[in-house]
Scaffold this motif. Structure first.
Motif, short mmCIF file in Angstrom:
data_model
loop_
_atom_site.label_atom_id
_atom_site.label_comp_id
_atom_site.label_asym_id
_atom_site.label_seq_id
_atom_site.Cartn_x
_atom_site.Cartn_y
_atom_site.Cartn_z
N CYS A 198 0.85 -1.19 0.00
CA CYS A 198 0.00 0.00 0.00
C CYS A 198 0.89 1.24 0.00
CB CYS A 198 -0.90 -0.03 1.24
SG CYS A 198 -2.12 1.27 1.22
N LYS B 281 0.31 9.22 0.87
CA LYS B 281 -0.94 8.55 1.22
C LYS B 281 -1.95 9.59 1.71
CE LYS B 281 -1.47 4.91 0.90
NZ LYS B 281 -1.78 4.18 -0.38
N GLN B 282 -3.13 9.53 1.17
CA GLN B 282 -4.18 10.46 1.62
C GLN B 282 -4.89 9.80 2.80
OE1 GLN B 282 -5.67 13.43 -0.54
NE2 GLN B 282 -7.70 12.63 -0.77
N ARG B 283 -4.43 10.05 4.02
CA ARG B 283 -4.97 9.36 5.18
C ARG B 283 -6.13 10.12 5.80
NH1 ARG B 283 -1.80 5.18 6.78
NH2 ARG B 283 -3.85 4.45 7.45
N THR B 284 -7.05 9.35 6.37
CA THR B 284 -8.20 9.97 7.03
C THR B 284 -7.72 10.70 8.29
OG1 THR B 284 -9.47 8.09 6.25
CG2 THR B 284 -10.51 9.48 7.92
N SER B 285 -6.84 10.06 9.03
CA SER B 285 -6.34 10.67 10.26
C SER B 285 -5.05 11.44 9.98
CB SER B 285 -6.05 9.57 11.30
OG SER B 285 -5.21 10.10 12.32
N ARG C 184 -13.06 0.56 -6.34
CA ARG C 184 -12.40 0.22 -5.08
C ARG C 184 -13.36 0.28 -3.88
NH1 ARG C 184 -12.90 2.62 -1.27
NH2 ARG C 184 -10.81 2.94 -0.42
N ARG D 68 -14.61 -2.63 4.81
CA ARG D 68 -14.27 -1.20 4.87
C ARG D 68 -15.21 -0.37 4.00
NH1 ARG D 68 -9.52 0.34 2.63
NH2 ARG D 68 -8.52 2.18 3.42
N HIS E 110 -8.34 -2.48 -1.04
CA HIS E 110 -8.88 -1.27 -0.42
C HIS E 110 -10.39 -1.36 -0.26
CE1 HIS E 110 -4.89 0.22 -1.32
NE2 HIS E 110 -5.11 1.14 -0.39
N CYS F 77 0.74 0.88 6.77
CA CYS F 77 -0.53 1.32 6.17
C CYS F 77 -1.32 0.09 5.72
CB CYS F 77 -0.23 2.24 4.98
SG CYS F 77 -1.66 3.08 4.32
N HIS F 78 -2.49 -0.10 6.28
CA HIS F 78 -3.41 -1.15 5.84
C HIS F 78 -2.84 -2.57 5.84
CE1 HIS F 78 -6.06 2.05 5.08
NE2 HIS F 78 -5.70 2.35 3.85
#
Ligand SMILES: O=C[C@H](O)[C@H](O)COP(=O)(O)O
Ligand SMILES: C=C(OP(=O)(O)O)C(=O)O
Length: 368
Positions: free
Chosen positions: A125, A154-158, A260, A270, A295, A331-332
């Motif tokens: 990832c 990486k476009q992370r939520t957090s 995705r 998810r 994903h 990541c993931h």
């Protein structure tokens, strides 16, 4: 259409190149109808009026985008306005019936994505270190993947989650691609990073959360690199194709769509892999469509079954996460396959298309 007592008045409208239909309200007056007709004709369009017992409908022929600007819905007596033609043109199959193949990479490393092939895209990832990226690339290559994927940004939520190594990650990824003979695809999050990403990567990915970022779509389009366009997890297929149209409008038709998963009420996975979107998008657009089961599901145990389902539903490839040590992934990790699982998936990729009656060229399947 059964609500119209005059079907003979309706059907010819739809047969005459109608791009939009205006449905008048039951109490609409002849003046209301004339006003719509006049406005459309002043914009260079043609109108076909079908007067039913309780309603009148008006078919419009001409430039649908010009008609859309007329804001006909706001006129007195108008109940509804419907587009009949696609709101996208360059990516539409209406104007380009043959399905397209997109080539990624150059020279001997050129990889096709499109009809008659099933392309396996694999990698971690995120790029975490040179060792991890190279190891993952070797696992991917030896299983039979032909395209290496990994994120440098990486476009992370957090805001506290691992954001990727940036340009360092990009350089590591490019070296891992060279060492294993695979072109690389990586996500870009910020339009300012597009030039450097295009310098190092063979294909640029626009992620789910950026799908509707027009500035980013235009920036990746202008590099001339092929684009892997993830479907936004709250986007309809039509919105996804309009995002692709933004890229195509900038003169870049090397676009691969990636389903995705979409956000639904179901919390088990998810997102919910929307496999029906594959044949729907392929029918609407000439662009290749791949599936990212990693994903989408966020769970390793579902990746191989979903990849099999993607093959069955006619996808042109899958993009999956693989990691040398998923339990340590930054990541993931829970969705990353071990090498053995990727090899199982690759076996399905080699055998299933033919077993399911797909006409894919066996030579294009991963070897291993
Ligand atoms: O890998 C891609 C994105 O970073 C991801 O979908 C967002 O995941 P997150 O919610 O764990 O940050
Ligand atoms: C598919 C990816 O992310 P997203 O969740 O943004 O679609 C990805 O990182 O490859």
């Amino acid at each position: 259409m059964t609500s119209f007592p005059d079907p003979d008045g309706v059907v010819p409208l739809l047969r005459r190149g109608t791009v939009m239909v205006v449905v008048m309200a039951p109490g609409a007056t002849p003046e209301d109808v004339a006003r719509v007709v006049a406005r459309v004709e002043a914009a260079g369009g043609e109108t076909f009026v079908s007067t039913g017992v309780s309603r009148t409908i008006i078919g419009l022929v001409g430039d649908v985008d010009a008609f859309w600007q007329l804001d006909l819905r706001a006129l007195p007596g108008v109940a509804a306005v419907h587009r009949i033609s696609d709101p996208y043109k360059l990516v539409s199959r209406q104007h380009h019936p043959e399905r397209s193949t997109v080539w990624v990479g150059s020279g001997e490393r050129r990889v096709p994505l499109g009809p008659g092939r099933f392309t396996l895209i694999a990698g971690p990832c995120a790029v975490e270190s040179a060792e991890q990226a190279l190891e993952a690339a070797h696992i991917a290559r030896s299983a039979g993947a032909s395209l290496l994927r990994a994120g440098a940004w990486k476009q992370r939520t957090s805001p506290y989650a691992f954001p990727g190594l940036g340009v360092t990650g990009l350089e590591i990824l490019a070296r891992a691609g060279e060492a294993t003979g695979m072109p690389v695809v990586t996500e870009v999050v910020d339009p300012r990073d597009v030039p450097v990403a295009a310098e190092h990567a063979d294909m640029l990915q626009v992620g789910s959360a950026s799908m509707a970022s027009v500035g980013l779509l235009q920036a990746v389009a202008e590099t001339g690199r092929p684009v892997l366009l993830e479907r936004g997890h709250t986007a309809t297929v039509e919105e996804w194709l309009m995002a692709a149209e933004h890229i195509a409008q900038r003169g870049n038709l090397d676009i691969v769509l990636c389903e995705r998963g979409i956000r639904t009420f179901e919390p088990t996975t998810r997102t919910t892999p929307d496999l029906v979107a594959v044949p729907v998008a392929q029918a609407a657009s000439h662009l290749p469509v791949v599936v990212d089961p990693s994903h989408a599901a966020g769970r390793r145990d579902l990746v191989v079954p979903l990849a099999r389902a993607a093959i069955a539903v006619g996808a042109d490839g899958v993009a999956v996460d693989v990691h040398p040590h998923p339990e340590d992934a930054l990541c993931h990790g829970p969705q990353a396959l071990h090498g053995a699982e990727l090899r199982e998936l690759a076996r399905a990729v080699r055998r299933l298309p033919a077993a399911l009656g797909r006409q894919d060229t066996p030579a294009a399947y991963p070897r291993s």
